[in-house]
Scaffold this motif. Structure first.
Motif, PDB file in Angstrom:
ATOM      1  N   VAL A 138      93.490 -30.048  45.088  1.00 55.65           N
ATOM      2  CA  VAL A 138      92.268 -30.574  44.481  1.00 55.65           C
ATOM      3  C   VAL A 138      91.046 -30.175  45.309  1.00 55.65           C
ATOM      4  O   VAL A 138      91.118 -30.045  46.531  1.00 55.65           O
ATOM      5  CB  VAL A 138      92.377 -32.109  44.332  1.00 55.65           C
ATOM      6  CG1 VAL A 138      92.358 -32.809  45.676  1.00 55.65           C
ATOM      7  CG2 VAL A 138      91.315 -32.679  43.405  1.00 55.65           C
ATOM      8  N   THR A 139      89.930 -29.971  44.630  1.00 61.29           N
ATOM      9  CA  THR A 139      88.650 -29.708  45.291  1.00 61.29           C
ATOM     10  C   THR A 139      87.676 -30.829  44.931  1.00 61.29           C
ATOM     11  O   THR A 139      87.936 -31.625  44.025  1.00 61.29           O
ATOM     12  CB  THR A 139      88.050 -28.363  44.840  1.00 61.29           C
ATOM     13  OG1 THR A 139      87.692 -28.462  43.446  1.00 61.29           O
ATOM     14  CG2 THR A 139      89.022 -27.209  45.055  1.00 61.29           C
ATOM     15  N   ASP A 140      86.535 -30.846  45.619  1.00 59.80           N
ATOM     16  CA  ASP A 140      85.504 -31.843  45.300  1.00 59.80           C
ATOM     17  C   ASP A 140      85.124 -31.789  43.824  1.00 59.80           C
ATOM     18  O   ASP A 140      84.919 -32.827  43.195  1.00 59.80           O
ATOM     19  CB  ASP A 140      84.246 -31.605  46.142  1.00 59.80           C
ATOM     20  CG  ASP A 140      84.437 -31.915  47.613  1.00 59.80           C
ATOM     21  OD1 ASP A 140      85.433 -32.592  47.979  1.00 59.80           O
ATOM     22  OD2 ASP A 140      83.597 -31.465  48.421  1.00 59.80           O
ATOM     23  N   ASP A 141      85.011 -30.586  43.276  1.00 57.64           N
ATOM     24  CA  ASP A 141      84.603 -30.429  41.881  1.00 57.64           C
ATOM     25  C   ASP A 141      85.628 -30.953  40.886  1.00 57.64           C
ATOM     26  O   ASP A 141      85.310 -31.167  39.724  1.00 57.64           O
ATOM     27  CB  ASP A 141      84.307 -28.959  41.573  1.00 57.64           C
ATOM     28  CG  ASP A 141      83.075 -28.449  42.301  1.00 57.64           C
ATOM     29  OD1 ASP A 141      82.214 -29.274  42.685  1.00 57.64           O
ATOM     30  OD2 ASP A 141      82.971 -27.223  42.485  1.00 57.64           O
ATOM     31  N   ASP A 142      86.877 -31.158  41.325  1.00 56.44           N
ATOM     32  CA  ASP A 142      87.951 -31.622  40.433  1.00 56.44           C
ATOM     33  C   ASP A 142      88.059 -33.134  40.342  1.00 56.44           C
ATOM     34  O   ASP A 142      88.701 -33.649  39.423  1.00 56.44           O
ATOM     35  CB  ASP A 142      89.319 -31.119  40.940  1.00 56.44           C
ATOM     36  CG  ASP A 142      89.446 -29.625  40.991  1.00 56.44           C
ATOM     37  OD1 ASP A 142      88.864 -28.942  40.134  1.00 56.44           O
ATOM     38  OD2 ASP A 142      90.147 -29.135  41.907  1.00 56.44           O
ATOM     39  N   VAL A 143      87.491 -33.858  41.285  1.00 56.61           N
ATOM     40  CA  VAL A 143      87.787 -35.284  41.429  1.00 56.61           C
ATOM     41  C   VAL A 143      87.533 -36.071  40.145  1.00 56.61           C
ATOM     42  O   VAL A 143      88.391 -36.841  39.705  1.00 56.61           O
ATOM     43  CB  VAL A 143      87.030 -35.902  42.623  1.00 56.61           C
ATOM     44  CG1 VAL A 143      87.211 -37.418  42.660  1.00 56.61           C
ATOM     45  CG2 VAL A 143      87.501 -35.271  43.928  1.00 56.61           C
ATOM     46  N   GLU A 144      86.393 -35.903  39.521  1.00 58.58           N
ATOM     47  CA  GLU A 144      86.101 -36.684  38.313  1.00 58.58           C
ATOM     48  C   GLU A 144      87.059 -36.334  37.171  1.00 58.58           C
ATOM     49  O   GLU A 144      87.461 -37.213  36.398  1.00 58.58           O
ATOM     50  CB  GLU A 144      84.643 -36.513  37.878  1.00 58.58           C
ATOM     51  CG  GLU A 144      83.654 -37.172  38.843  1.00 58.58           C
ATOM     52  CD  GLU A 144      83.968 -38.637  39.142  1.00 58.58           C
ATOM     53  OE1 GLU A 144      84.236 -39.415  38.189  1.00 58.58           O
ATOM     54  OE2 GLU A 144      83.948 -39.014  40.329  1.00 58.58           O
ATOM     55  N   GLN A 145      87.455 -35.078  37.070  1.00 62.48           N
ATOM     56  CA  GLN A 145      88.432 -34.699  36.045  1.00 62.48           C
ATOM     57  C   GLN A 145      89.807 -35.310  36.333  1.00 62.48           C
ATOM     58  O   GLN A 145      90.507 -35.723  35.406  1.00 62.48           O
ATOM     59  CB  GLN A 145      88.566 -33.177  35.959  1.00 62.48           C
ATOM     60  CG  GLN A 145      87.363 -32.494  35.336  1.00 62.48           C
ATOM     61  CD  GLN A 145      87.649 -31.029  35.138  1.00 62.48           C
ATOM     62  OE1 GLN A 145      88.527 -30.666  34.358  1.00 62.48           O
ATOM     63  NE2 GLN A 145      86.919 -30.174  35.845  1.00 62.48           N
ATOM     64  N   VAL A 146      90.178 -35.357  37.607  1.00 63.29           N
ATOM     65  CA  VAL A 146      91.451 -35.961  37.987  1.00 63.29           C
ATOM     66  C   VAL A 146      91.444 -37.445  37.631  1.00 63.29           C
ATOM     67  O   VAL A 146      92.392 -37.955  37.021  1.00 63.29           O
ATOM     68  CB  VAL A 146      91.747 -35.745  39.488  1.00 63.29           C
ATOM     69  CG1 VAL A 146      92.908 -36.612  39.952  1.00 63.29           C
ATOM     70  CG2 VAL A 146      92.032 -34.274  39.760  1.00 63.29           C
ATOM     71  N   VAL A 147      90.388 -38.141  37.967  1.00 67.79           N
ATOM     72  CA  VAL A 147      90.291 -39.572  37.648  1.00 67.79           C
ATOM     73  C   VAL A 147      90.343 -39.777  36.142  1.00 67.79           C
ATOM     74  O   VAL A 147      91.055 -40.660  35.645  1.00 67.79           O
ATOM     75  CB  VAL A 147      89.016 -40.186  38.260  1.00 67.79           C
ATOM     76  CG1 VAL A 147      88.783 -41.596  37.746  1.00 67.79           C
ATOM     77  CG2 VAL A 147      89.106 -40.178  39.790  1.00 67.79           C
ATOM     78  N   ALA A 148      89.636 -38.953  35.381  1.00 71.74           N
ATOM     79  CA  ALA A 148      89.661 -39.064  33.918  1.00 71.74           C
ATOM     80  C   ALA A 148      91.071 -38.815  33.376  1.00 71.74           C
ATOM     81  O   ALA A 148      91.510 -39.495  32.432  1.00 71.74           O
ATOM     82  CB  ALA A 148      88.665 -38.085  33.296  1.00 71.74           C
ATOM     83  N   LEU A 149      91.786 -37.872  33.957  1.00 68.67           N
ATOM     84  CA  LEU A 149      93.159 -37.594  33.543  1.00 68.67           C
ATOM     85  C   LEU A 149      94.047 -38.796  33.822  1.00 68.67           C
ATOM     86  O   LEU A 149      94.828 -39.214  32.960  1.00 68.67           O
ATOM     87  CB  LEU A 149      93.686 -36.351  34.278  1.00 68.67           C
ATOM     88  CG  LEU A 149      95.146 -35.997  34.050  1.00 68.67           C
ATOM     89  CD1 LEU A 149      95.394 -35.600  32.594  1.00 68.67           C
ATOM     90  CD2 LEU A 149      95.568 -34.865  35.001  1.00 68.67           C
TER      91      LEU A 149
END
Length: 147
Positions: A18-29
Motif C-alpha cells: 500500500v502507498t499513501d495514495d491508496d489509503v482512502e481506497q483501501v478503507v472504502a474497500l
C-alpha cells in the motif's frame, strides 16, 4: 515483495504494498466488504501496519483502482492475515485467492513458516473460500483485550 515491486496474476491485477495514495481506497474497500467496525479506526490500522517492517497491507490494483487487499503481519512466531477484501463486483473471480497468495508470499519472504487468520462470527460464508486455500480450524479460541 519489497516496497515498490509488483507481481501480476492472470486477472491483470498488480499486487504491491500500500502507498499513501491508496489509503482512502483501501478503507472504502474494507467498508464495502463489511470488514470495518466502529471500535477500530481503519486508517489507524493501515498506519499501524505500515509503521514496522513486520507488517504491511498488500493491495491488488487494476489500473489506478485498489480492488483487493490483505493486511499481513508477523508476530515473531507466526504470520497473520487481516482485512482480506475483494471488490464485491469482482468476488468469485479468483482475485481473493490471488490476494491471499500475494500476502502469503510477503509473509514467506519475511521468514514466516505458518500463517493464521480469524473469521468473525457472522461471516462464516467465507469458511469454504479459506478451506479451498488449505486453511483449517486451528482448534483454538482467540481472546483479546484492548490496552
Amino acid at each position: 515483495m519489497t516496497a515498490g515491486s509488483t507481481t501480476r496474476d492472470a486477472l491483470d491485477v498488480a499486487f504491491r504494498e500500500v502507498t499513501d495514495d491508496d489509503v482512502e481506497q483501501v478503507v472504502a474497500l474494507w467498508e464495502a466488504c463489511g470488514l470495518t467496525r466502529p471500535w477500530n479506526d481503519p486508517r489507524r490500522d493501515v498506519a499501524d501496519a505500515r509503521r514496522t517492517p513486520t507488517s504491511t497491507v498488500v493491495v491488488g490494483v487494476a489500473g489506478d483502482r485498489v480492488v483487493s487487499s490483505a493486511l499481513a503481519g508477523y508476530d515473531g512466531h507466526r504470520g497473520w492475515l487481516y482485512y482480506v477484501a475483494v471488490d464485491p463486483q469482482r468476488q468469485g473471480s479468483g482475485l481473493g485467492r490471488a490476494t491471499v497468495v500475494a500476502a502469503e508470499g510477503w509473509l514467506r519472504r519475511a521468514g514466516v513458516h505458518k500463517v493464521r487468520l480469524m473469521v468473525r462470527h457472522g461471516n462464516e460464508r467465507v469458511l469454504g473460500f479459506y478451506d479451498g486455500l488449505g486453511y483449517t480450524d486451528s482448534e483454538c479460541v482467540v481472546l483479546g483485550r484492548d490496552l
